[in-house]
Design an enzyme around this catalytic site. Structure first.
Site, mmCIF file in Angstrom:
data_model
loop_
_atom_site.group_PDB
_atom_site.id
_atom_site.type_symbol
_atom_site.label_atom_id
_atom_site.label_comp_id
_atom_site.label_asym_id
_atom_site.label_seq_id
_atom_site.Cartn_x
_atom_site.Cartn_y
_atom_site.Cartn_z
ATOM 1 N N ASP B 350 -21.375 27.050 24.050
ATOM 2 C CA ASP B 350 -21.580 27.429 22.658
ATOM 3 C C ASP B 350 -22.083 28.869 22.611
ATOM 4 O O ASP B 350 -23.257 29.134 22.849
ATOM 5 C CB ASP B 350 -22.592 26.468 22.022
ATOM 6 N N THR B 405 -8.881 22.016 4.653
ATOM 7 C CA THR B 405 -8.138 22.826 3.673
ATOM 8 C C THR B 405 -7.994 24.276 4.127
ATOM 9 O O THR B 405 -6.890 24.806 4.192
ATOM 10 C CB THR B 405 -8.830 22.805 2.292
#
Lengths: 523, 523
Positions: B350, B405
């Site tokens: 990360d 989306t």
């Protein structure tokens, strides 16, 4: 397939039509010159596949050439777009530069004459420049926007001095009744995740008599143990969609492909009504649906209380959109509000897809006539940023509990501020209601003519849907429509959903109904 | 407190200095004229509190006046900013318009003479206009940016035809070795959430011999039951920060206030090394730390296997940042790579905070000399969008599994493309390494002088930190430094972290060390 629909003449027209967009004028009709995806899209897809997943890519768009309600793809095909990036664009493409308010009857005939002549087209542009409104483009060149774009703040700690004003103008000016506070986030998933976090915090704070977490809470939560990490759950509905991060995905129950292989919280899902249409002919059945679902909600609340895994929040969409455009009645939602109130459960209305005007008002839930407003209302998509409105009692007292680096995005707020201004100035919600009536009655006419294949026409504003027999027919219908120039989306298993921009007008409606009718015939 | 540090003369200079930014010139030094937060910030905070949480707001900034390495607040105070929006700005404020490459020695003396004369200041601006590089501002006025800003695509389905090129130039051009594929998202939390989803999907697909989910998987996951909803976990580390959505928050173990009251998955946390400094004097202790932590990781993997709740992925930060700037040694990370490889566990690094150049290279993990590269590398912050790079074997075959989306934000990619170009052209990573050496040795000098209060100086590039005795002294130190014009951040319980922009140069270093030294004296 689409090859059959074309004449050599159409191809020539296509090429010309894509030149209308830079000239600032919406085409008069869609035009498809290649298969969809066409060769250019296929080439780009192959190229991108080397570095980025492309499995869900339908085609590549040419956004610089797209205009108003029309989407131009990388092959020069021009679609009337009633899907609008999965319902995420309020005002259509390049609204500022390209949205025209000219009189359709007068102008289309003129444009039709000129359509093959680019030089004259440029003259037309000059002629109509006065009718364009360049507001949004102006916004992007505003120093305030430029600063926000290149100097993005950590809004939770160091907001810009413009931020309070932007929040007021872009968001709280359209706040749903009863929810005066707002928290911006970046997308729908983070909106929903932070809404339920707020609900959990409130629920536990209530248990502590309003006090902050104890030392024991703070220490035990680092090991994911009681009391700091509580056994709480959120109640959502079968068929619901609330996002895809692991908390949101637990609440999502629309499609298995979204959920499979991913660990989930052990949270319950209630039945959501499945009505028979037309509503007025199925009153008894539908009323029974509401009663059955509300009883199920009460059962699950009791069950979880018994299992010492209280339901802290209930989250529900006004229309289950991704799940298949399933509507709930005002009576159903009134029941949910009363049950949650009685049980001290936070009532969250997820308006990520329904919010922003497509149903004819900013918020679909405002027509429900509830005994008291929802506790939280989530938004994203047409609002450009994600976030949620909430009631004062849910305000989190301690700092850094609802927090992250960006907490939203000022450039989107600046654009939204202007979009809200345009929606008001141009009475776009009134237009949605008016055109929506025409869309619904037009769809019912087509349904009458093709009643063996088309079912359950339903809608609120232009936020409409109907069903086909099965997913195979539905997918085929989407393909046929796009080959005829209508870009439309599916939802659920058998649904077709309408998500036009707010500037979708009568002339677009006429073309839409014409292509739908022809596509249904061909199906 | 800060009132003591000012003369009436300073106030006058402050007002003048805030005028330098619009003139396109970095101030020569910070200047604080009010308490922080000052009266204007306080007023704005009270105003915003009616509609939006303000509990974590430090002050309001005036981003239009901020410039280069200098942040101007709403009260006109000018801070040398080495915190840079929680390490999320790579190139400093308004890089395009305002970043100067002038020779410090020649120019500062000239500017010092002119500092109280605004009229002459404007002449200077004209004079130095040739040295500014207006690249990013140009980007915002580029039609490609404008289109992306006002016509935001659903990237997963309808990317623009520019998108493949943007992905290549902005992201895969700096891809970490072994991870040629990239997926954009919106923020660090969604990057990490989707990275672990990808790992879960890969883990289950392996179990199925590479096949897609079965009918039984698809059907059972809708009820959150086996086999479709697997009992899998992710191993993270005590002190780690991976975000705040519910999946990411489960992996986060830095501070209780982030986690308390929120349900979490039952996932394990391993020990992360806690070294003694200076490293060269504590070799045996630190080596034992590595061995103890690696043994702990192996134990937890075995334990979970036994409990039939396999660890599918291990996620680790190169430097635990939010948790307190805890470093791990290359040997520790080599061990993690080998253990994950041996156990078929996805190894996720990360780099949301470490990535982007602050450590002197784009990726902190590239200096570890691993036996094989990580399987995934997450990014956000300085990269402007979130996302992750990943190895080919992790490619998800089925559509709509890693999807939402927006799936990122093209305007950020367009800006990032230019930022990467500037970093390369101006050798900014080389500068970070050079200035970082000076910062580290300067900090060690201050530590020597104040060894009773300042401890554990450590760093990589300009990504540096030190500790104070306790959180009370740490918070007090941050307040003293800001009152002297140095905007710096805390981390963990006792840490002070340095997160300057990549354009932080020798002249900024000199001021930083001076203020640090004076602040330490005052503490």
């Amino acid at each position: 397939m689409s090859r059959l629909l074309r004449s050599s003449n159409t191809v020539a027209k296509c090429c010309v039509r894509t030149l209308w967009a830079p000239a600032g004028i919406e085409p008069v009709s869609p035009c498809v010159c290649t298969d969809v995806p066409g060769p250019v899209s296929k080439k780009l897809k192959a190229e991108m596949d080397a570095v980025h997943q492309t499995s869900s890519v339908k085609f590549f768009a040419d956004y610089k050439k797209s205009i108003g309600n029309y989407l131009v793809d990388a092959d020069g095909n021009t679609f009337l777009d009633i899907y609008m990036q999965i319902s995420s664009l309020a005002l259509g493409w390049l609204i500022g530069l390209l949205y025209l308010t000219y009189d359709y009857l007068l102008v289309t005939s003129l444009i039709s004459i000129l359509i093959d002549n680019i030089k004259v087209c440029l003259i037309v542009r000059t002629h109509f420049a006065g009718y364009n409104h360049p507001d949004l483009i102006k916004v992007v060149s505003d120093p305030r926007f430029i600063t926000a774009a290149v100097s993005r703040p950590a809004l939770g700690s160091f907001p810009g001095n413009d931020f309070p004003g932007e929040v007021s103008k872009a968001l709280t000016s359209v706040a749903p009744k009863g929810c005066p506070l707002v928290q911006t986030m970046l997308c729908g998933s983070s909106a929903d995740e932070n809404a339920i976090k707020t609900a959990f915090i409130w629920y536990q704070t209530q248990k502590r008599g309003g006090k902050p977490p104890t030392e024991q809470d703070l220490e035990s939560c680092m090991r994911h143990e009681l009391p700091g990490t509580p056994h709480l759950s959120v109640l959502s509905f079968k068929g619901a969609f609330h996002g895809r991060t692991l908390g949101a995905l637990t609440m999502t129950r629309s499609k298995a492909i979204h959920k499979v292989d991913i660990p989930a919280f052990d949270w319950p899902a209630a039945e959501f009504p499945r009505y028979k249409y037309p509503l007025e002919k199925n009153i008894q059945y539908n009323t029974e649906q509401d009663a059955m679902c509300l009883a199920n909600v009460e059962e699950l609340i009791a069950e979880r209380k018994k299992a010492k895994c209280d339901i802290a929040a209930l989250i529900v969409e006004p229309i289950q959109s991704e799940g298949g455009d399933h509507h709930g009645s005002p009576q159903f939602f009134q029941g949910l509000r009363d049950i949650t109130k009685k049980n001290g459960i936070v009532f969250i209305v997820d308006e990520v897809q329904t919010g922003g005007g497509g149903t004819g008002s900013y918020w679909a839930h405002e027509s429900w006539n509830l005994s008291s407003p929802p506790d939280m209302v989530c938004f994203s998509k047409k609002f450009m940023v994600g976030g949620y409105f909430y009631a004062e009692h849910l305000r989190v007292k301690e700092a850094y509990r609802i927090y992250n680096t960006w907490m939203g995005e000022p450039t989107k707020l600046i654009l939204l501020e202007k979009a809200v201004e345009v929606i008001e100035r141009d009475n776009l919600l009134e237009q949605v209601r008016r055109v929506g009536k025409g869309l619904q009655s037009g769809l019912r006419n087509i349904e009458s003519a093709y009643s063996s294949k088309m079912h359950n026409v339903r809608g609120l504003g232009t936020y409409c849907a109907f069903d086909l027999d099965d997913s195979e027919h539905r997918d085929k219908f989407v393909d046929i429509a796009i080959s005829k120039g209508l870009h439309i989306g599916g939802c659920g298993v058998t649904g077709i959903r309408f998500r036009p921009a707010l500037i979708f007008g009568e002339k677009h409606l006429e073309i839409t109904l014409d292509i739908l009718s022809k596509s249904m015939k061909q199906l």
